[in-house]
Design an enzyme around this catalytic site. Structure first.
Site, PDB file in Angstrom:
ATOM      1  N   GLN A 160      38.175  16.612   0.192  1.00  0.00           N
ATOM      2  CA  GLN A 160      38.851  17.734  -0.456  1.00  0.00           C
ATOM      3  C   GLN A 160      38.589  19.058   0.264  1.00  0.00           C
ATOM      4  O   GLN A 160      39.079  20.105  -0.147  1.00  0.00           O
ATOM      5  CB  GLN A 160      38.465  17.830  -1.930  1.00  0.00           C
ATOM      6  CG  GLN A 160      37.085  18.400  -2.213  1.00  0.00           C
ATOM      7  CD  GLN A 160      36.768  18.371  -3.689  1.00  0.00           C
ATOM      8  OE1 GLN A 160      36.697  17.310  -4.302  1.00  0.00           O
ATOM      9  NE2 GLN A 160      36.582  19.541  -4.290  1.00  0.00           N
TER      10      GLN A 160
ATOM     11  N   HIS B  11      28.152  24.722 -14.583  1.00  0.00           N
ATOM     12  CA  HIS B  11      28.090  23.262 -14.734  1.00  0.00           C
ATOM     13  C   HIS B  11      27.363  22.897 -16.033  1.00  0.00           C
ATOM     14  O   HIS B  11      27.776  21.994 -16.756  1.00  0.00           O
ATOM     15  CB  HIS B  11      27.322  22.631 -13.569  1.00  0.00           C
ATOM     16  CG  HIS B  11      27.908  22.896 -12.211  1.00  0.00           C
ATOM     17  ND1 HIS B  11      27.291  23.690 -11.270  1.00  0.00           N
ATOM     18  CD2 HIS B  11      29.054  22.455 -11.630  1.00  0.00           C
ATOM     19  CE1 HIS B  11      28.020  23.721 -10.173  1.00  0.00           C
ATOM     20  NE2 HIS B  11      29.102  22.989 -10.363  1.00  0.00           N
TER      21      HIS B  11
END
Ligand code: AMP
Length: 287
Positions: free
Chosen positions: A61, A37
């Site tokens: 999701q 990230h």
């Protein structure tokens, strides 16, 4: 660094940023931040004046409720990491702020049909829906995604083209642990034995690359080599697949001038891990 919880405040901040003539870079995440990230954050800071990350574990999701409920949540240390890495704003809405009896969902034809889309029903619709919402709230100039989730990144590029989102998509390389394991928020769930066995993912990619460089072009040969290695490490294979880079449709052979993705997904214990490399007949472009 600002921490924002509401859509209204986020829009106000972006409006002010625009007015000041600044460009916005955006890194969507589900938190449990790691170097993967942070590499996206660094690229955002390099290319844009103002960098926003979102931290939102997007329930819709997750095709597996157990995966959602055990997803690592480390919000405080994520904010510290974000601040230390020069993030300007963390957008971390509550679920009720983003989803109020949602009836509209974004789906896509063909591109999500294989790889993760085949084994995780509904997953990509959840991803496209949340990313569309976040793009509409943050209106970034550039959004940064990892090659780690290559199908996601390629589909989002296509979604922006199809739905005219004025956002450019940057796909950044996979950040790996020293022994080659792709960094993932889910790695913390691995026992030390599972973690050791999971190194086979990178070994399989390396072996396939070796065959490729030696002139092998048949998918079935590349696949069976990877499958043998994965079996040897007692991985429960979800898929081992070669797809065209552009269409994400399965390919049988590696053709001259072609560009492909060789992708793997396998379970180690209860944890499902993915990895991939982008290849041409000459060898690996990125992995
Ligand atoms: P996630 O929090 O898992 O939804 O990931 C947020 C973003 O970070 C996605 O664009 C991922 O592809 C990216 N990402 C996750 N792991 C890595 C990694 N090891 N290297 C580079 N990018 C990554």
């Amino acid at each position: 660094m600002k921490i924002i919880r509401t859509v209204r405040e986020m829009r106000e901040l972006i409006k002010a940023t625009r007015k000041a003539g600044k460009t916005t870079g955006f890194v969507p995440t589900m938190g449990a931040l790691h170097e993967g990230h942070l590499s996206l954050v660094r690229e955002s800071r390099r290319r844009c004046d103002f960098s926003v990350i979102s931290i939102f574990v997007n329930r819709i999701q997750f095709n597996d409720p157990a995966d959602f409920s055990s997803y690592p949540k480390t919000f405080e240390s994520d904010c510290n990491e974000a601040e230390a890495n020069g993030v300007d704003c963390v957008f971390a809405p509550e679920e009720s702020e983003l989803y109020k009896n949602q009836k509209t969902f974004v789906t896509m034809q063909t591109l999500p049909d294989f790889l993760c889309g085949a084994s995780r029903p509904g997953h990509f619709t959840g991803v496209f829906t949340v990313v569309s919402k976040l793009f509409n709230i943050i209106s970034p100039d550039v959004a940064f995604f990892g090659q780690k989730d290559i199908q996601q990144a390629r589909c989002i590029e296509k979604m922006c083209e199809d739905l005219d989102f004025p956002v450019s998509i940057a796909i950044m390389p996979i950040i790996r642990e020293r022994e080659g394991l792709a960094m993932s928020s889910r790695n913390v769930r691995l026992s030390s034995d599972e973690r050791e066995r999971a190194l086979v993912l990178f070994r399989s990619l390396s072996r396939v690359e070796e065959l490729l460089v030696n002139g092998e072009t048949r998918k079935e040969t590349l696949r069976s080599e990877a499958i043998n290695l994965l079996d040897g490490a007692r991985a429960r294979i979800d898929y081992v697949e070669l797809v065209h880079y552009d269409t994400l449709m399965p390919a049988d052979t590696i053709e001259k001038n072609g560009k492909y993705i060789f992708a793997l997904a396998a379970y180690f214990g209860e944890t499902r891990l993915i990895d991939n490399m982008i290849i041409t007949p000459e060898g690996c472009l990125y992995r």
